[in-house]
Design an enzyme around this catalytic site. Sequence first.
Site, PDB file in Angstrom:
ATOM      1  N   GLU A  23     -49.513 -13.160 -43.126  1.00 55.69           N
ATOM      2  CA  GLU A  23     -49.107 -14.452 -43.684  1.00 55.69           C
ATOM      3  C   GLU A  23     -47.759 -14.769 -43.060  1.00 55.69           C
ATOM      4  OE1 GLU A  23     -49.333 -14.264 -47.936  1.00 55.69           O
ATOM      5  OE2 GLU A  23     -51.461 -13.817 -47.886  1.00 55.69           O
TER       6      GLU A  23
ATOM      7  N   CYS B  76     -41.997 -19.946 -47.156  1.00 50.71           N
ATOM      8  CA  CYS B  76     -42.945 -20.188 -46.071  1.00 50.71           C
ATOM      9  C   CYS B  76     -43.645 -21.516 -46.278  1.00 50.71           C
ATOM     10  CB  CYS B  76     -43.964 -19.064 -46.019  1.00 50.71           C
ATOM     11  SG  CYS B  76     -44.839 -18.841 -47.575  1.00 50.71           S
TER      12      CYS B  76
ATOM     13  N   GLU C  26     -39.142 -23.592 -37.799  1.00 53.22           N
ATOM     14  CA  GLU C  26     -38.969 -23.259 -39.212  1.00 53.22           C
ATOM     15  C   GLU C  26     -37.487 -22.946 -39.434  1.00 53.22           C
ATOM     16  OE1 GLU C  26     -40.507 -19.436 -40.554  1.00 53.22           O
ATOM     17  OE2 GLU C  26     -41.328 -20.428 -42.336  1.00 53.22           O
TER      18      GLU C  26
END
Length: 486
Positions: A251, A285, A379
């Site tokens: 993940e 996330c 990110e």
Amino acid sequence: MSELCTSFINGGWTSGDGAERIPVISPIDETLVAEIAQADAAEVDHAVRAARKAFVAGTWRNAPVSKRQSVLRRIAALIREKVDVLAERECANAGLPIRQIRERHVQRAAANFEFFADFIGQTANECYEQEPPFLTIVRREPVGIAALVAPWNAPLALATMEMAGALAFGNCCILKPSELTPLEFVPLFELMKEAGVPDGVVGLVNGSGPVTGAALVGHIDIDVVAFIGGTETGRHIARAAGGNLKKYVAELGGKSANIITPQCDLERALDAALVSIYSNNGQQCLAGSRILVDQSIAKDFIDRFVARAKNIRVGDPRDMATEVGPVISRAQYDRVLSFAAGANILTGGKRADGFDRGYYVSPTVALAEDNATPLCQEEIFGPFATFLTYDGIDQAIEIANQSEFGLVAYLWCSDMPTVMRVQDALQAGTIWVNTPLARDLRAPFGGYKNSGVGRTGGLSSRNLFTEEKVVTMPMQDFPIAKLGLG
Ligand code: NAD
């Protein structure tokens, strides 16, 4: 508070002779809160051997489902009982607002164990009947030893999701938390022992990724690797797990689009947009970090968002009133602020006022001109929202999908045909329509593209943490060819 965090092997705390010490610095005030006794390859091997011994002994994997359920439920109950100590420790080394830890993270950690306790009491395996009458049943056995590697941004909530899944299906597991957040795992492992997890069934090794993490995921006697963390690390670990032909789930990162259409409850969309990017200090996330607003409503929406962002209570995360605390580390602080340089900053983009020490970033809003900029493609992982405007829903879909990531996407729209069209076109593992962050643990969670490999949750966790065995037998005698009779 300053203590030495060691390994937990065979039901007790231990560390190798002369283990290297790694300092753990609190993001709140940059003081030393703990040290890690880093587990080297020999120590990791010790942990894996202990887990293998426990697995072969079979006390846990052969325990009746009802026994495993009661231990998992006891863990959940103890987590809720010890909310104060768990939250205090997670706050001290992760800097997350204590209210969010108490009300969400610790509750989620308990819920992870409760969920899998319920789940293993209800799942069934496939069974097939054939003509002529054969019966084929699919059995599932625990895979063996699971290596679980976790990040720092929601340490308890994420590590326990993997641990609860691995344990529920009868595996042994070894956790390698982030070297930045070891503190909360001390009470967690103690309470798991208290709840009745047999010695050797759960292990903990602390240390850096390249030393402890690499030794664990590359160990030949590990059967399955579950990783939650950054995309580049995910590639490294995939190579190690793949090289050993082990099962692997990852993940990874995200840069999720939050699409605001004119046909929505704009008040709710505004509240949710703020929650999606600023909760967890922006270090999620699944943060809604790219906010796409239709140009017909953009000015008003962005103005109101900026006014609210300016009003967010930034502060010491130990204070129940704090809404945004410090980011995790000096490196993360420098990285987040580096994105402000040269950007069209509407608020923030600098150190939060009133703090001499600690890694406090003022809640930031930027307006990007183009989805190709690093602001929209990378990110950032901090309290940093980036707005883009679009002209019509087709352009919104195109922008949302122009990303190497595909973890989640948010859509604010009350027109059902548009909702159905957009959810179909978006490339993301989860689409949240008219809601921020709602996870159903029965549903698969994971990412498209560089946001992950595989899924966890419900049946996906069962598939990950079990090995399938097919048993076929006839239900009545049938003619077998007679060879060798001349
Ligand atoms: P990271 O990748 O730097 O580290 C994660 C873990 O991997 C840590 O425990 C680290 O020590 C370990 N590690 C690093 N190198 C390793 C190696 N070579 N071998 C084995 N282990 C190694 O990530 P982070 O900075 O701790 O966490 C933030 C990242 O995690 C963000 O990208 C975020 O999006 C992602 N994340 C994803 C999810 C999800 O569910 N998709 C959830 C939370 C966080």
